[in-house]
Design a protein around this motif. Structure first.
Motif, PDB file in Angstrom:
ATOM      1  N   ASP A  16       5.181-138.210  18.407  1.00  0.00           N
ATOM      2  CA  ASP A  16       6.264-138.443  17.445  1.00  0.00           C
ATOM      3  C   ASP A  16       6.397-139.898  17.021  1.00  0.00           C
ATOM      4  OD1 ASP A  16       7.081-135.808  17.114  1.00  0.00           O
ATOM      5  OD2 ASP A  16       8.356-135.875  18.897  1.00  0.00           O
ATOM      6  N   VAL A  17       5.381-140.728  17.282  1.00  0.00           N
ATOM      7  CA  VAL A  17       5.423-142.130  16.853  1.00  0.00           C
ATOM      8  C   VAL A  17       4.288-142.414  15.889  1.00  0.00           C
ATOM      9  CG1 VAL A  17       5.466-144.539  17.584  1.00  0.00           C
ATOM     10  CG2 VAL A  17       6.469-142.787  19.045  1.00  0.00           C
ATOM     11  N   PHE A  18       3.042-142.260  16.330  1.00  0.00           N
ATOM     12  CA  PHE A  18       1.900-142.515  15.450  1.00  0.00           C
ATOM     13  C   PHE A  18       0.643-141.896  16.045  1.00  0.00           C
ATOM     14  CE2 PHE A  18       2.127-146.191  18.299  1.00  0.00           C
ATOM     15  CZ  PHE A  18       0.837-146.212  18.813  1.00  0.00           C
ATOM     16  N   ILE A  19      -0.362-141.746  15.188  1.00  0.00           N
ATOM     17  CA  ILE A  19      -1.718-141.394  15.606  1.00  0.00           C
ATOM     18  C   ILE A  19      -2.605-142.569  15.236  1.00  0.00           C
ATOM     19  CG2 ILE A  19      -3.655-139.818  15.306  1.00  0.00           C
ATOM     20  CD1 ILE A  19      -1.647-137.651  14.578  1.00  0.00           C
ATOM     21  N   GLN A  20      -3.352-143.054  16.214  1.00  0.00           N
ATOM     22  CA  GLN A  20      -4.141-144.264  16.020  1.00  0.00           C
ATOM     23  C   GLN A  20      -5.627-143.952  16.178  1.00  0.00           C
ATOM     24  OE1 GLN A  20      -4.086-148.717  17.970  1.00  0.00           O
ATOM     25  NE2 GLN A  20      -4.005-146.991  19.371  1.00  0.00           N
ATOM     26  N   ASP A  21      -6.410-144.423  15.203  1.00  0.00           N
ATOM     27  CA  ASP A  21      -7.862-144.390  15.310  1.00  0.00           C
ATOM     28  C   ASP A  21      -8.339-145.813  15.521  1.00  0.00           C
ATOM     29  OD1 ASP A  21      -8.586-141.524  14.655  1.00  0.00           O
ATOM     30  OD2 ASP A  21      -7.395-142.034  12.890  1.00  0.00           O
ATOM     31  N   ALA A  22      -9.246-145.995  16.470  1.00  0.00           N
ATOM     32  CA  ALA A  22      -9.669-147.353  16.802  1.00  0.00           C
ATOM     33  C   ALA A  22     -11.103-147.340  17.296  1.00  0.00           C
ATOM     34  CB  ALA A  22      -8.757-147.968  17.865  1.00  0.00           C
ATOM     35  N   ALA A  23     -11.767-148.460  17.065  1.00  0.00           N
ATOM     36  CA  ALA A  23     -13.099-148.720  17.613  1.00  0.00           C
ATOM     37  C   ALA A  23     -13.153-150.198  17.945  1.00  0.00           C
ATOM     38  CB  ALA A  23     -14.190-148.343  16.619  1.00  0.00           C
ATOM     39  N   GLY A  24     -13.753-150.533  19.081  1.00  0.00           N
ATOM     40  CA  GLY A  24     -13.800-151.935  19.464  1.00  0.00           C
ATOM     41  C   GLY A  24     -14.521-152.134  20.773  1.00  0.00           C
ATOM     42  N   PHE A  25     -14.283-153.285  21.373  1.00  0.00           N
ATOM     43  CA  PHE A  25     -14.891-153.599  22.662  1.00  0.00           C
ATOM     44  C   PHE A  25     -13.911-154.432  23.470  1.00  0.00           C
ATOM     45  CE2 PHE A  25     -15.932-157.303  20.130  1.00  0.00           C
ATOM     46  CZ  PHE A  25     -15.818-158.366  21.025  1.00  0.00           C
ATOM     47  N   GLU A  26     -14.208-154.563  24.756  1.00  0.00           N
ATOM     48  CA  GLU A  26     -13.376-155.358  25.658  1.00  0.00           C
ATOM     49  C   GLU A  26     -14.272-155.993  26.705  1.00  0.00           C
ATOM     50  OE1 GLU A  26      -9.489-154.879  28.641  1.00  0.00           O
ATOM     51  OE2 GLU A  26     -10.428-153.119  27.739  1.00  0.00           O
ATOM     52  N   VAL A  27     -13.990-157.247  27.024  1.00  0.00           N
ATOM     53  CA  VAL A  27     -14.698-157.935  28.089  1.00  0.00           C
ATOM     54  C   VAL A  27     -13.653-158.628  28.952  1.00  0.00           C
ATOM     55  CG1 VAL A  27     -15.074-159.988  26.658  1.00  0.00           C
ATOM     56  CG2 VAL A  27     -16.515-159.592  28.674  1.00  0.00           C
ATOM     57  N   GLY A  28     -13.800-158.497  30.274  1.00  0.00           N
ATOM     58  CA  GLY A  28     -12.793-159.057  31.174  1.00  0.00           C
ATOM     59  C   GLY A  28     -13.427-159.637  32.422  1.00  0.00           C
ATOM     60  N   LEU A  29     -12.846-160.722  32.890  1.00  0.00           N
ATOM     61  CA  LEU A  29     -13.256-161.370  34.134  1.00  0.00           C
ATOM     62  C   LEU A  29     -12.149-161.185  35.155  1.00  0.00           C
ATOM     63  CD1 LEU A  29     -15.030-163.303  35.870  1.00  0.00           C
ATOM     64  CD2 LEU A  29     -13.750-165.201  34.822  1.00  0.00           C
ATOM     65  N   THR A  30     -12.482-160.572  36.294  1.00  0.00           N
ATOM     66  CA  THR A  30     -11.514-160.351  37.369  1.00  0.00           C
ATOM     67  C   THR A  30     -11.876-161.235  38.552  1.00  0.00           C
ATOM     68  OG1 THR A  30     -11.121-158.060  36.710  1.00  0.00           O
ATOM     69  CG2 THR A  30     -10.539-158.662  38.964  1.00  0.00           C
ATOM     70  N   ARG A  31     -10.886-161.940  39.073  1.00  0.00           N
ATOM     71  CA  ARG A  31     -11.096-162.794  40.241  1.00  0.00           C
ATOM     72  C   ARG A  31     -10.157-162.341  41.355  1.00  0.00           C
ATOM     73  NH1 ARG A  31     -13.539-167.328  41.824  1.00  0.00           N
ATOM     74  NH2 ARG A  31     -12.571-168.607  43.445  1.00  0.00           N
ATOM     75  N   ARG A  32     -10.746-162.149  42.526  1.00  0.00           N
ATOM     76  CA  ARG A  32      -9.962-161.783  43.700  1.00  0.00           C
ATOM     77  C   ARG A  32      -9.432-163.065  44.336  1.00  0.00           C
ATOM     78  NH1 ARG A  32      -9.335-157.330  46.645  1.00  0.00           N
ATOM     79  NH2 ARG A  32     -10.938-156.258  45.451  1.00  0.00           N
ATOM     80  N   MET A  33      -8.125-163.293  44.194  1.00  0.00           N
ATOM     81  CA  MET A  33      -7.509-164.499  44.733  1.00  0.00           C
ATOM     82  C   MET A  33      -7.314-164.402  46.238  1.00  0.00           C
ATOM     83  SD  MET A  33      -7.341-165.772  41.736  1.00  0.00           S
ATOM     84  CE  MET A  33      -6.475-167.299  42.036  1.00  0.00           C
TER      85      MET A  33
END
Length: 734
Positions: free
Chosen positions: A402-419
């Motif tokens: 009941d808010v929106f329908i979203q179409d998307a294409a993309g990428f994600e890159v992330g660096l995780t560090r264990r403190m």
């Protein structure tokens, strides 16, 4: 044997109790003639009098006598109001146990340093009930007037060792604390490389009421790592295995670091089993002050390829399915490649929004098939064992009911560090090219931003770049990631999207939450969560300069929506907070007098409206749960959820509470939840919109009165039924 050892042995013999360690004495149920005795007296009360140094709970743990008590805090209302057997744990009087308990308490006090303590007992019976008193004269404690630690290595000062022991001159001569302190001291030495460290005590008590304690520390040789050998890690790669080990050749051996390294190796999907062992010390090194030790890391690789699939059902996503293909060791180095496909809202259109798909959306546009196809690559131990890198590319269709329908294409890159062992920090960049279905987002953009003309809606729903940079921090201090009973977790996330990040939508967003879990008794857990956030946006350039229409716009997915199975369960999906009522002009208002028609419909037939959530720029959620685990598979939950959504933080004071209960079943795919929430709200004034045939949206000049629960003066039972919200989902709410 030292005097302390003799005292400890004496306590062990005393605590063993009579020869019948369980149940009452053999004579408790017979008269001298052998005839059955009257019903045993039930212990209704158990008191400790005169104890100041030791708490009642410490003393109860020592003795065998118990009083009748409620089986569970969960059943406390029944215990207070009734004497039903199922709610109580019955305890009966055994006078032999009471006599032995007095001796146990006296021995316990002496071990804690109170050698002059005296314990008296008293029993009072009346009919079938008994009350038991233990009266304690503690007397003065025996104090330590001399405390010496000998033989410490130069890596540990006497002051540091004394702090680890937790006892010093002037403290009571507490043998329990002394033994615990010795264990702590030994563990500290072994963390520094003294693998064979041990501590011996000489303790005595003089006639004057004082005690002398001397500890002899024998650290033994301090071991360095000479070599780390890896066996069976050829396919995974020795480099990544060594990177995940906190120890290096030449370091002093540390048992905690060894265990951390083993946990790191078990965290790799490419490894099925890993063990670390110490090689025996060579005989010729026995006289060396600084000895060496070897570590052998034995690794069993996992099967490289894996596939899995799953099917689930929830009220807000209907039937859903997922399939995954995984390569756990792509080109070696424990690199993981995972391809995931998901389908959601299956059968949502065919069921037409009926239960069990009642949360998918009130309009047919929201019942279309959703999908996700993504490929993800994980690189462990990048530059350091504490770092890992994830990258993914994806294409998706997502529905927010009941808010929106979203179409998307993309990428994600992330660096995780264990403190630390429990603390993770992630920095990610996730650009996506995204747009909205016009028929799904028209109401949202019209009510929130004033884009009601068809040409304006076409403009604002067109695909654009959303490219935020996100920093997230997670601290998990719970005892179990899936079914926690103790501990807490904290998360915080800051997100920035700007022209400099390549984003056409510009905003700053902060979201934080924390949860705490406390086990009141076995299988009874209290859980609480608080979540809040806010978003600020300076404006997004969409229209040409000089256009009449404003450019102040935020991406709908970055606003906050509250309500549903993962939020405040007394409301439907996203329906707590600002809403708008939508009526179809052709079907519901054929005469064209929109305002009068809408007012009439609101008073006579609220079901003729679709409720659409508007969301907000700030939100607050509070969840409280009492979780009762009935068995390893089944559980019962009582909850109280609260929430508020507004345009700024200062307006979050209008919090709405909703109670409810739920049933849990632990399955191989996760915890399956059935939650029933109760909506406590009453009539409210809401804006209303009428949709014309040409797609134009006409907003009513005045809000209408909306009461979907009591509009026709229903019976109390019917009103309660209307207020219930039923949610089916997988996984705990928090």
């Amino acid at each position: 044997m030292s005097r302390a050892g003799l005292v400890g042995l004496a306590l062990g013999v005393t605590l063993a109790g009579p020869s019948s360690p369980t149940g009452p004495s053999p004579l408790a149920g017979q008269t001298p003639t052998g005839d059955p005795a009257p019903r045993r007296a039930e212990v209704r009360s158990l008191y400790f009098l005169g104890n100041e140094a030791l708490a009642d709970g410490q003393l109860r743990a020592v003795i065998r006598t118990r009083s009748t008590e409620c089986v569970s805090l969960f059943l406390q209302p029944f215990c207070l109001l009734t004497d039903w057997g199922f709610a109580h744990r019955r305890s009966y009087l055994d006078t032999l146990d009471v006599a032995d308990d007095a001796l146990r308490l006296r021995s316990f006090y002496r071990l804690r340093g109170y050698y002059e303590a005296e314990v008296d007992r008293a029993v009072r019976t009346s009919g079938g009930e008994a009350r038991v008193w233990f009266t304690i004269a503690e007397g003065p404690p025996t104090l330590i007037d001399s405390f010496v630690i000998r033989g410490l290595p130069e890596t540990l000062t006497p002051a540091e060792a004394t702090a680890l022991i937790g006892l010093d001159e002037g403290d009571p001569f507490d043998l329990y604390r002394l033994q615990a302190g010795k264990d702590t001291l030994v563990q500290s030495l072994r963390r520094q490389g003294y693998v064979e460290a041990s501590v011996f005590e000489e303790a005595q008590r003089t006639e004057g009421g004082a005690a002398q304690v001397a500890l002899d520390v024998q650290p033994g040789p301090r071991f360095r790592l000479r070599e780390i050998r890896i066996e069976g890690g050829e396919t995974v790669g020795e480099r990544v295995i060594r990177d995940l080990l906190p120890l290096r050749p030449g370091d002093y051996y540390n048992q905690d670091a060894e265990q951390e390294g083993q946990r790191n190796l078990f965290g790799l999907e490419a490894i099925r089993f890993a063990s670390i062992r110490r090689e025996p010390r060579p005989p010729e090194a026995g006289a060396a002050a600084d000895s060496t030790i070897d570590l052998v890391v034995q690794v069993t690789p996992a099967t490289p390829q894996a596939a899995r699939g799953g099917v689930g059902w929830s009220t807000d996503q209907c039937l859903q399915t997922e399939a995954q293909l995984t390569h756990r060791n792509l080109f070696g180095g424990a690199r993981r490649l995972q391809i995931t496909g998901q389908l959601k809202n299956i059968f949502a259109a065919q069921l037409d929004g009926a239960f069990p798909c009642s949360g998918v959306g009130t309009d047919a546009d929201f019942r279309t098939l959703n999908y996700l196809l993504q490929t993800e690559l994980l690189l462990p131990a990048v530059f350091s064992r504490e770092n890992s890198v994830r990258a993914r590319v994806f294409v998706e269709r997502e529905t927010i009911p009941d808010v929106f329908i979203q179409d998307a294409a993309g990428f994600e890159v992330g660096l995780t560090r264990r403190m630390s062992r429990r603390l993770l920090a992630t920095l990610s960049y996730s650009p996506r090219y995204t747009g909205f279905g016009e028929q799904s987002a028209d109401i949202f953009f019209c009510v929130n931003f004033g884009f009601c003309e068809p040409e304006d809606i076409l403009t604002v729903t067109r695909s654009r770049w959303l490219a935020p940079v996100t920093l997230g921090v997670v601290y998990n201090g719970t005892d179990d990631p899936l079914r926690p009973s103790r501990g807490y977790y904290l998360t915080a996330e800051g997100e920035v999207a700007h022209a400099s990040t390549g984003s056409q939508y510009k905003y700053n967003r902060i979201l934080a939450q924390g949860a705490i879990f406390t086990e009141l008794e076995p299988a009874l857990v209290v859980a609480a969560r608080v979540r809040m956030g806010f978003v600020r946006f300076p404006g997004t350039r969409i229209f040409t300069p000089g256009a009449v229409t404003t450019d102040r716009l935020v991406h709908p997915s970055r606003r906050f929506f509250v309500g549903g199975s993962q939020s405040v369960r007394g409301f439907g999906q996203n329906l707590l907070g600002p809403r708008v009522l939508v009526a179809d002009q052709v079907e519901d208002c054929p005469m064209g007098d929109f305002e009068a028609c809408v007012q009439r419909l609101a008073a006579e037939d609220p079901g003729a409206f679709d409720q659409r959530p508007r969301g907000g720029d700030a939100h607050l959620e509070i969840n409280l749960e009492l979780r009762r685990y009935l068995s390893p598979q089944w559980g019962l939950v009582f909850f109280a959820d609260a929430g508020s959504v507004s345009q700024n933080l200062t307006e979050l004071k209008n919090v709405v509470w909703t109670p409810g209960f739920g049933l849990r079943y632990t399955s191989p795919i996760g915890s399956i939840r059935l939650d029933v929430g109760y909506n406590t709200t009453y009539a409210t004034d809401l804006p209303a919109i009428v949709s014309l045939e040409d797609g134009t949206l006409v907003q009513m000049p005045r809000p209408v009165r909306f009461d979907p629960f009591r509009f026709d003066d229903p019976s109390p039972l019917l009103e309660v039924w209307r207020r219930l919200q039923i949610h089916v989902s997988i996984g705990e709410a928090f």
